[in-house]
Write an enzyme that holds these catalytic residues in place. Structure first.
Site, PDB file in Angstrom:
ATOM      1  NE  ARG A 103     -17.755  38.465 -20.304  1.00  0.00           N
ATOM      2  CZ  ARG A 103     -17.515  39.663 -20.789  1.00  0.00           C
ATOM      3  NH1 ARG A 103     -18.417  40.627 -20.674  1.00  0.00           N
ATOM      4  NH2 ARG A 103     -16.370  39.934 -21.390  1.00  0.00           N
ATOM      5  CB  THR A 390     -19.010  48.467 -17.687  1.00  0.00           C
ATOM      6  OG1 THR A 390     -18.515  47.762 -18.819  1.00  0.00           O
ATOM      7  CG2 THR A 390     -19.402  47.476 -16.616  1.00  0.00           C
ATOM      8  CD  GLU A 410     -16.579  45.492 -24.323  1.00  0.00           C
ATOM      9  OE1 GLU A 410     -15.485  45.722 -24.845  1.00  0.00           O
ATOM     10  OE2 GLU A 410     -16.691  45.336 -23.105  1.00  0.00           O
ATOM     11  CD  GLU A 427     -19.641  42.072 -22.941  1.00  0.00           C
ATOM     12  OE1 GLU A 427     -18.492  42.494 -22.695  1.00  0.00           O
ATOM     13  OE2 GLU A 427     -20.668  42.709 -22.703  1.00  0.00           O
ATOM     14  CG  ASP A 430     -14.985  42.145 -23.691  1.00  0.00           C
ATOM     15  OD1 ASP A 430     -14.599  43.178 -24.265  1.00  0.00           O
ATOM     16  OD2 ASP A 430     -15.589  42.172 -22.604  1.00  0.00           O
ATOM     17  N   GLY A 476     -15.300  50.767 -16.871  1.00  0.00           N
ATOM     18  CA  GLY A 476     -14.172  51.334 -17.605  1.00  0.00           C
ATOM     19  C   GLY A 476     -13.272  50.328 -18.277  1.00  0.00           C
ATOM     20  N   GLY A 477     -13.841  49.204 -18.742  1.00  0.00           N
ATOM     21  CA  GLY A 477     -13.030  48.235 -19.469  1.00  0.00           C
ATOM     22  C   GLY A 477     -11.876  47.713 -18.625  1.00  0.00           C
TER      23      GLY A 477
END
Length: 570
Positions: A103, A390, A410, A427, A430, A476-477
């Site tokens: 990440r 994504t 993202e 990112e 988020d 898809g978040g």
């Protein structure tokens, strides 16, 4: 392997992947089972890159890395080396499952006020996303090097070969990419390089146009020869830092030290049992494992198999379970290196049984609030800025090793910034923009060196026999979690193939709104859901999942019929 032009070979690739299967509503039902391996990805050329590596003797980890590298070339709007990923990996010989965290990370100088305006209020998302401030330190190449070192078979440089060929020889713009260029032209074409690469005088280059990316090919050639350290400490790191700190919009505080100090991490695996199946996924900073499992476990007391997917009552229960699970997600999940995350409590069967008792078959909850799982700290629930994009991919080798990996930059086209032929992530949006609410800290607030919460949910499901039954994930978040849970319900409860489960219509219930996929069998159920007390609305599909399943000792791939993805057998 030659360069793959989707206009000329997309249909043959789909036919090859489907191996003469019978269609349902125009979509393939299942790929043929093979004794060897399989790769499923959101782009046929990336899937072919993974299969090329399997056929060269590579492991599932090798194939996953090659697929990620190829996606950077052919699906730059969604994922790539400018972003990060999570991997769940089953090692067949060791009979061990591991999870790896690649990440992105906030620069050390980032503070909880990063996305607050001069008035102290959170910035609108549209103002925070473009430019340098939203860019996190990319993790994909670090995690690729880690999993290659631990699980790879082929030389590191070999994994770059398919992607280098795609970048240097060229690839065709697909309908999906073209639509995303047109829909986000100002963002996708933010830099001079991007405008020259993907746009002509009249807008986005037409579908089928062959584009080449010599900048990325050169970068790949050097990283292949010199290793991932070159990306994080050499000229590519200097180029990246210069790009984000001198961005015309929202310049960043990122330094060369931020890149040089970045490490991928192996994280504890989180597993729980659902109807004699072991569900294993990625723990924090992913919210995938805890939330997917909560959705499933809260449904365990209901006879889902008896209701079938044509029954509105089944989708009502799924929606209610989602609402409860997402509420806990927003309250408690953050980077475990910075906040105390009650992962065990969120997956505790007794706690989830108590949460399940809030679900009534006859009526929707008026509101779904976070509970208090064992070990919960005092924090405040807050939404984040996670948006759909994504890419997920699955690779299985002939030895039975399984890689379930989700990679992202993202949002669509990330931050809009490009460097050395690839897009940089956004990112950091988020994170929850508000650092505290009513005096209580927000678990997912911004902090220097911290990793933002993610919905990426790479998952591996073990059957009652202890063998891998299913590997699945989605793009898809925040909808990723809902897509993965639905797929597992389809396979475990409704006895569907993985392909049929991915093709099921989608429901996403977060907060007090239940969104059902427009144009599917769920849309006519809106009156029934409304009668049960839901605020149900139709939403346009934006879903994209990939999977592989083991049936009778043989592997079968699956790809979401909503996407351009395929599954290719070795």
């Amino acid at each position: 392997m030659t360069c793959l032009n989707p206009l000329r070979i997309l249909l043959p690739l789909l036919l090859l992947a489907a191996c003469a299967i019978q269609p349902v509503n125009g979509a393939p039902v299942e790929t043929a089972a093979r004794a060897g391996g399989v790769v499923s990805a959101a782009d046929p050329r990336a899937a072919e890159a993974g299969r090329y590596i399997l056929n060269a003797g590579g492991s599932a980890a090798d194939a996953a890395v090659a697929t990620m590298l190829a996606l950077t070339v052919v699906e730059p709007q969604s994922s790539g080396i400018g972003g990060g990923s999570f991997l769940v990996y089953h090692d067949e010989a060791a009979d061990r499952i591991s999870t790896y965290d690649g990440r992105e990370e906030a620069p050390a100088a980032a503070t909880p006020r990063l996305f607050l305006g001069p008035n102290g209020e959170p910035l609108p998302f549209g103002e925070a996303m473009p430019g340098g401030k939203s860019v996190g330190v990319p993790g994909n190449l670090r995690v690729a090097a880690m999993i290659h070192e631990r699980h790879g078979k082929l030389p590191w440089a070999r994994l770059f070969e398919p992607a280098i060929r795609l970048a240097s020889q060229g690839f065709a713009i697909t309908p999906r990419m073209h639509g995303m260029l047109g829909g986000r032209a100002g963002h996708a074409g933010m830099t001079a390089w991007a405008r020259a690469q993907y746009f002509g005088a009249d807008g986005p280059k037409p579908v089928g146009t062959i584009v080449r990316n010599p900048e990325l090919a050169r970068l790949y050639e050097t990283i292949a020869a010199r290793g991932a350290d070159y990306f994080y400490t050499g000229p590519p790191a200097q180029n990246l830092v210069r790009t984000v700190t001198t961005a015309a919009r929202n310049p960043s505080s990122m330094t060369l030290g931020d890149l040089a100090s970045y490490d991928a991490k192996e994280r504890p695996v989180l597993c729980g049992e659902y109807r004699r199946h072991r569900i294993c996924g990625m723990g924090p900073p992913s919210s995938g494992a805890t939330t997917v499992f909560a959705i499933l476990k809260q449904l365990e007391r209901f006879d889902m198999a008896a209701m079938r997917p044509s029954d509105p009552a089944a989708w009502h229960l799924i929606a209610e379970s989602m609402r409860l699970a997402y509420a806990d997600r927003e309250a408690y999940i953050g980077d475990p290196d910075f906040v105390r995350v009650p992962s065990a409590g969120l997956m505790d069967p007794a706690y989830l049984a108590a949460r399940s008792r809030l679900i009534s078959p006859a009526r929707a909850m008026r509101s779904a609030a976070a509970g208090t799982p064992p070990g919960a700290p005092r924090v405040t629930a807050a939404a984040d800025g996670e948006v759909p994009s994504t890419s997920h991919f699955v690779a299985v080798d002939a030895a039975g090793n399984v890689a379930s990996m989700t990679s992202t930059i993202e949002g669509v086209w990330g931050s809009g910034l490009t460097v050395d032929g690839y897009y940089l992530n956004n990112e950091l949006t988020d994170f929850s923009f508000a650092p505290e609410i009513d005096g209580a800290p927000v678990a997912n607030r911004v902090e220097g060196g911290k990793r933002p919460r993610s919905s990426m949910s790479p998952t591996i499901v073990y059957g009652p026999d202890g063998e891998v039954r299913l590997a699945v994930g989605a793009a898809g978040g925040p909808t990723i979690i809902a897509q993965v849970a639905k797929a597992i319900i389809g396979v475990v409860d409704w006895k569907l193939s993985a392909q049929e489960a991915l093709a099921l219509p989608q429901i996403v219930a977060i907060g007090d709104t239940v969104r059902v996929e427009r144009g599917t069998a769920l849309e006519p159920m809106i009156p029934a859901l409304t009668a049960l007390g839901h605020r149900a609305v139709a939403a346009d599909p934006g879903f994209k999942a990939n999977a592989a399943e083991r049936v009778g000792g043989r592997w079968r791939g699956a790809a979401d019929p909503r996407s351009e993805g395929v599954a290719l057998a070795q």
